[in-house]
Design an enzyme around this catalytic site. Structure first.
Site, mmCIF file in Angstrom:
data_model
loop_
_atom_site.group_PDB
_atom_site.id
_atom_site.type_symbol
_atom_site.label_atom_id
_atom_site.label_comp_id
_atom_site.label_asym_id
_atom_site.label_seq_id
_atom_site.Cartn_x
_atom_site.Cartn_y
_atom_site.Cartn_z
ATOM 1 C CE1 TYR B 289 -3.897 -2.147 1.088
ATOM 2 C CE2 TYR B 289 -1.848 -3.359 2.012
ATOM 3 C CZ TYR B 289 -3.555 -3.798 1.661
ATOM 4 O OH TYR B 289 -4.350 -4.691 1.746
ATOM 5 C CG HIS B 300 -6.866 -2.469 -4.883
ATOM 6 N ND1 HIS B 300 -7.784 -3.706 -5.283
ATOM 7 C CD2 HIS B 300 -5.683 -2.572 -6.381
ATOM 8 C CE1 HIS B 300 -6.874 -3.591 -5.886
ATOM 9 N NE2 HIS B 300 -6.267 -3.780 -6.916
ATOM 10 C CE LYS B 331 -4.372 -7.335 -4.823
ATOM 11 N NZ LYS B 331 -4.443 -5.744 -4.264
#
Lengths: 358, 358
Positions: B289, B300, B331
């Protein structure tokens, strides 16, 4: 008023008297009953009652020391105490009762590497029903394939989050075309680690889903590229004019012993009416189609199959990766464990793993 | 009328005369020009022209044998010919021109393990621009980490399907809270392979996102479970009252040398303002993060990070699995390669891999 327990390190059990039986066992599924109102608790059960403030403290019977939650936990009473406690607490918070998978907690405990018997929601240890056998491991604990059992595996990761996997048997079967439809002796060349089949009947691809057409050629007489597995299977059945042993030999050269294991599984799947195609894009050995009528109307592939030797040792992190990916693409992850049985269908054990939210 | 080529096995090149320069090179980007109208073709280029029917045949200069597509391909002219041809044909069918990454095909070829220079769409070898350097491997070819280059990697699987990966540098950075916010000497216990921190300030979890609260306790004084990595980092900074070396020692006991590598990457990420949490559920070392203000408003996670030693050797199948999973959860897959540089930030190389559709 909260009760106190007595921890006997010799038998690794915590005894609680007073009205413990009614309070903790009968109404809330902790421990097993002894004479009178006394009960015996496994360390995780005792820790959970301490943690909830339902037990005031636990007295070490040997030293007389009075242990609160922190002191009791710091002793790590029993192997794998930390991860067992986390899963025990998690399932209780989800409304399940569970007991150590051992007598006298449960009368007929499930065998194998099992930690807890989990009862159906709303049921407890006295109701005679077990929802599933639960095994608990930390993410760093290896799992030999021989220890797989039907039931649930809980993996506790390094940050103490828990993932549940449902483990079951899965025997793939399907209705895809049989060997009867195969052509006879198509011309083919073995190149490096693949085979080119020159202008076979269209159905070889279109109906039975062997190979991959070379792009940009006329579609009514495709040139097919086949994997060495497909080619070994086709050569064995005389559908292409290559020596089967030559193809297998090449397979072993480029993949080692893995090739024979994969060919065993490939062949078994085909004979069960299931079409295996490469699972490379999913990091697996195969993706499978149970009911191929034509490539044009191909459905969704149902399984991702990973082939391992029967003595393989799984790492939970790899399991997490495989199962998560399979779930994300709406397929079921299946492990085909290949032993050295002489009969092919006996040689393979099929296991499925799926994520579970209890 | 289609032309014929002349294959000189000594220099591994196919020569074509007639009006070849105008027909194949100038207008369609094949080969490199020689004197007059003659051109020289790499075997994949020649094979592609044969395949398309643009070249009639190729004559082997030594034997005089006349080779059609099948015969030419069956000779496998050059290492990795099969997979190179498949990718060459695929990119051409997508509207790209590409040349072998070597002089005289391109004047200033990209270095390292590169097979082709791919030109921007609409451009060719004479236009002086390269869109990217392309490396091609079969799915069974291992890739040493030291060979990673910015560019595109094409992997041809056993059934001849192609996956493209874009490889780039990726230096993680973020704005998450600094060490200044850490508490001082919180009480903590080391249990098996995790650490419990007893009632630290709420901000340790809520603002700086260390640990995981033990479920079911009052939230205004959480008991935090930390991974050994988190604990080693916190102990080093005096935030918990454990000996840093004791925590690291435990880490090595349960994870081996992997622990120190992961701690190096964990520490570097934290110092760059990025919060690493376990990537276990994604089969990775970390999810990260970049901009944590509070756990309540957590965004997210952007990256999945896998840590490897600098001399690691990748298998394409594992790359496919990692990149596919990362893509599925929106991701980016990042590999942190840890060498033995003395300075931590020098010791780590960061590479991202993403799927690409050319």
């Amino acid at each position: 008023m909260a009760l106190e327990g007595r921890f006997e390190t010799d038998d690794g059990v915590v005894y609680v008297g007073g009205d413990a039986r009614q309070r903790y066992h009968d109404s809330r599924g902790y421990g097993y009953p002894l004479e009178g109102n006394e009960i015996a608790l496994a360390p995780v059960e005792a820790a959970h009652l301490l943690y909830r403030g339902d037990l005031e403290a636990i007295v070490d019977a040997a030293s007389g020391e009075r242990l609160r939650f922190r002191e009791f936990v710091a002793r790590e009473p029993g192997e794998g105490f930390g991860v067992r406690f986390l899963v025990y607490a998690d399932l209780r918070s989800r409304g399940f009762y569970l007991s150590p998978a051992a007598e006298p907690w449960v009368p007929d405990p499930p065998g194998g590497e099992v930690d807890f018997a989990v009862f159906p929601r709303g049921k407890g240890p006295g109701d005679g029903k077990i929802a599933y056998a639960l095994r608990i491991v930390g993410e760093r604990t290896d799992i030999p394939a021989a220890e797989l059992r039907e039931g649930v595996l809980a993996v506790v990761d390094e940050e103490s989050e828990i993932t549940y996997f449902e483990i079951g048997r899965r025997n793939p079967s399907g209705t895809s075309g049989s060997d009867a439809a195969l052509p006879d002796g198509c011309e083919a060349d073995l190149l490096a680690d693949r085979v080119v089949v020159w202008e076979p009947p269209l159905d070889l691809y279109e109906r039975t889903f062997y190979g991959q057409p070379l792009e940009g050629r006329e579609y009514d007489e495709p040139t097919l590229q086949c994997s060495l597995l497909e080619a070994a299977y086709l050569a064995e059945r005389g559908a292409i004019d290559l020596e089967p042993e030559m193809v297998r030999e090449r397979g072993r050269e480029v993949e080692g012993e893995r090739f024979d294991r994969r060919l065993t599984v490939y062949t078994e799947l085909r004979e069960r009416g299931v079409v295996p195609k490469t699972g490379y894009k999913f990091g697996a050995d195969f993706r499978t189609y149970a009911d191929v009528e034509s490539v044009e109307n191909l459905g969704h592939s149902e399984l991702l199959v990973r082939v391992h030797p029967a003595d393989y040792v799984f790492e939970p992190r790899d399991l997490a990766l495989d199962v998560r990916l399979a779930h994300g693409v709406r397929k079921t992850m299946v492990f085909a464990l290949v032993g050295d049985g002489t009969d092919r269908s006996d040689a393979i054990e099929w296991w499925s793993l799926e994520r579970l939210t209890p």
